[in-house]
Scaffold this active site. Structure first.
Site, mmCIF file in Angstrom:
data_model
loop_
_atom_site.group_PDB
_atom_site.id
_atom_site.type_symbol
_atom_site.label_atom_id
_atom_site.label_comp_id
_atom_site.label_asym_id
_atom_site.label_seq_id
_atom_site.Cartn_x
_atom_site.Cartn_y
_atom_site.Cartn_z
ATOM 1 N N ASP A 121 45.702 -16.270 66.446
ATOM 2 C CA ASP A 121 46.916 -15.959 67.196
ATOM 3 C C ASP A 121 48.055 -15.851 66.177
ATOM 4 O O ASP A 121 48.631 -16.849 65.751
ATOM 5 C CB ASP A 121 47.169 -17.070 68.221
ATOM 6 N N TYR A 169 62.721 -22.687 80.371
ATOM 7 C CA TYR A 169 62.654 -24.034 79.786
ATOM 8 C C TYR A 169 63.947 -24.799 80.067
ATOM 9 O O TYR A 169 64.533 -25.383 79.145
ATOM 10 C CB TYR A 169 62.445 -23.957 78.268
ATOM 11 N N LYS A 182 55.656 -10.470 69.425
ATOM 12 C CA LYS A 182 56.986 -10.802 68.904
ATOM 13 C C LYS A 182 57.574 -9.702 68.015
ATOM 14 O O LYS A 182 58.170 -8.763 68.532
ATOM 15 C CB LYS A 182 56.941 -12.137 68.159
ATOM 16 N N TYR A 201 50.082 -24.096 70.325
ATOM 17 C CA TYR A 201 50.844 -23.415 71.389
ATOM 18 C C TYR A 201 50.390 -21.954 71.398
ATOM 19 O O TYR A 201 50.415 -21.280 70.352
ATOM 20 C CB TYR A 201 52.362 -23.480 71.131
HETATM 21 C C1 PLP Z 1 51.607 -18.517 68.574
HETATM 22 C C2 PLP Z 1 52.119 -17.953 69.868
HETATM 23 N N1 PLP Z 1 51.254 -17.437 70.739
HETATM 24 C C3 PLP Z 1 51.657 -16.894 71.914
HETATM 25 C C4 PLP Z 1 52.986 -16.878 72.260
HETATM 26 C C5 PLP Z 1 53.416 -16.296 73.580
HETATM 27 O O1 PLP Z 1 54.081 -15.092 73.394
HETATM 28 P P1 PLP Z 1 55.058 -14.532 74.546
HETATM 29 O O2 PLP Z 1 56.229 -15.451 74.599
HETATM 30 O O3 PLP Z 1 55.403 -13.146 74.080
HETATM 31 O O4 PLP Z 1 54.277 -14.520 75.801
HETATM 32 C C6 PLP Z 1 53.930 -17.426 71.378
HETATM 33 C C7 PLP Z 1 55.354 -17.452 71.741
HETATM 34 O O5 PLP Z 1 56.152 -18.184 71.216
HETATM 35 C C8 PLP Z 1 53.486 -17.979 70.159
HETATM 36 O O6 PLP Z 1 54.341 -18.526 69.280
#
Ligand code: PLP
Length: 427
Positions: A231, A9, A265, A137
């Site tokens: 998610d 980024y 995470k 996101y």
């Molecule tokens: C809600 C959500 N989904 C998916 C992801 C993507 O995860 P990664 O960065 O481990 O690929 C993130 C990352 O910030 C996220 O906050």
């Protein structure tokens, strides 16, 4: 300058050099000259127990000596078997079938493949697209990018190059609920599932919604017979005060249980990259057949890496042993950050669980905000119009106050600078 490392980024031409970190300890990042910063980001929400926790470190070290890695195709191992059964035990209802992958974005891709495969097995092969919400996101790989808000997210610049999905506002009221139901009804032949970040939309602007909104989404999925995919890559593992954000609905007459749940995470306590996609039995059963062609065709090289699984198992031990007081973190953030509401340029201050957000109307230069924070011994990475903290859950009150002090002082400092610039411009 060679720029051998292409940073995330980042406009490589203009960005200032990154901060060099040589060690971590507890809630701290340590610089080359021994400087210490409190990590108010927990390394992008992941270092939930702080860094270098002895229990996690010992588990990973022991695993490193025994077996750092082995392929997962046709082979299994105790760290993965143990972790899968523990996650299945923790996740609500029959979310029992754990598919390992290497990052959150890939876990989202796997969820998409599960949903598409599920409907193929139910004679709905046209169901290949998804609905997600404004400001969503879900990651940076191309499938996950397609789920992000197509206009407001950083992935908007790829429009035309990625699959177009359906995006509607979160159903916070009757009008938006009707809009959700209308799109699901109109596109029932093509929509396989609905993706939601339950209760907290993260990188799309750190926005919160309530349990009623989540329930409306679940109800709409039921009504139109599409899969609900939660998610919880950011919200999982007590970030919102419960193990998973969907657990906030546990006391309702009809709790929200997604068909598929994505976690990442904090899964490995910020030690290593790993994520999981967990399916309920009816999704798993769609692939369970005498037909080899019906199998889920996915298998990353480092799937269920034993080091990552042992870190995750150690992290779950700590969650079992340590009752974090996320409510206390929320109270401190709420009480301390509320003073920023008095600033004209602050549009909102909101806190939920171990998340504190200051949103600006006319965002100041966020690099300057970050510099002010770093000068005060705190590492945060403001983005868009938000300055926010997601500290390690083990943060002690004194350090949390230091994070709040830095956020308040940095905001005032930057506002004072922009006010004096305005006065100078008037002159
Ligand atoms: C809600 C959500 N989904 C998916 C992801 C993507 O995860 P990664 O960065 O481990 O690929 C993130 C990352 O910030 C996220 O906050």
């Amino acid at each position: 300058m060679m720029n051998s490392v292409w940073r995330p980024y980042c406009q490589m031409k203009t960005a200032p050099p990154p901060m060099k970190i040589v060690a971590t300890e507890g809630c701290h990042l340590i610089g080359e000259n021994g400087e210490r910063w409190i990590d108010g980001m927990a390394s992008w929400w992941s270092a939930c127990h702080g860094y270098n926790h002895p229990h996690v470190r010992e588990a990973v070290t022991a695993q490193l000596q025994r077996m750092p890695h082995v392929m997962f195709g046709g082979i299994t191992h105790d760290p993965a078997e143990c972790l899968a059964s523990r996650l299945a035990e923790m996740a609500p209802e029959d979310l029992n079938h754990v598919f390992f992958s290497d990052s959150g974005s890939v876990a989202v891709e796997v969820a998409m493949k599960m949903a598409i495969g599920h409907w193929r097995r139910h004679d709905r092969p046209g169901r290949t697209r998804f609905l997600a919400f404004e400001n969503a996101y879900h990651g940076d790989t191309t499938g996950a990018m397609s789920l992000c808000d197509p206009q407001r997210s950083m992935h908007a610049r790829y429009s035309g190059a990625i699959t177009q999905q359906f995006h509607v506002p979160l159903p916070r009221d009757e009008t938006t609920e009707a809009e959700l139901n209308r799109v699901l009804a109109e596109h029932s032949d093509s929509i396989a599932g609905v993706f939601v970040e339950p209760l907290v939309q993260g990188a799309g602007g750190m926005r919160f919604h309530d349990v009623n909104t989540l329930t409306r989404i679940r109800d709409a999925c039921r009504r139109h017979d599409v899969l609900l995919i939660a998610d919880e890559i950011a919200t999982g593992f007590q970030r919102t005060g419960k193990m998973f954000a969907v657990n906030h609905t546990a006391d309702l007459h009809s709790p929200v249980v997604p068909d598929i749940l994505c976690l990442g995470k904090a899964l490995t306590a910020g030690t290593m990259s790993m994520a999981v996609t967990i399916a309920r039995s009816h999704v798993f059963d769609s692939f369970y057949s005498d037909d080899p062609g019906a199998a889920l065709m996915h298998g990353p090289t480092f799937m269920a890496n034993p080091l990552a699984c042992s870190a995750a198992n150690a992290s779950l031990d700590l969650f079992e042993q340590t009752p974090y007081e996320v409510g206390n973190i929320e109270s401190i953030l709420r009480e301390r950050l509320s003073v920023l509401r008095d600033i004209d340029n602050v549009a909102d201050v909101r806190c939920f669980g171990a998340i504190g957000v200051v949103q600006f109307r006319d965002p100041p230069n966020m690099q300057t905000v970050q510099d002010e924070l770093v000068r005060r011994g705190v590492w945060l990475r403001p983005f868009g119009d938000c300055l926010y903290t997601t500290p390690p859950l083990c943060i002690v009150d004194e350090s949390l106050h230091q994070v709040c002090d830095a956020m308040i002082e940095a905001t005032h400092a930057v506002m004072a600078q922009s006010n004096s610039r305005e006065v100078n411009q008037l002159r």
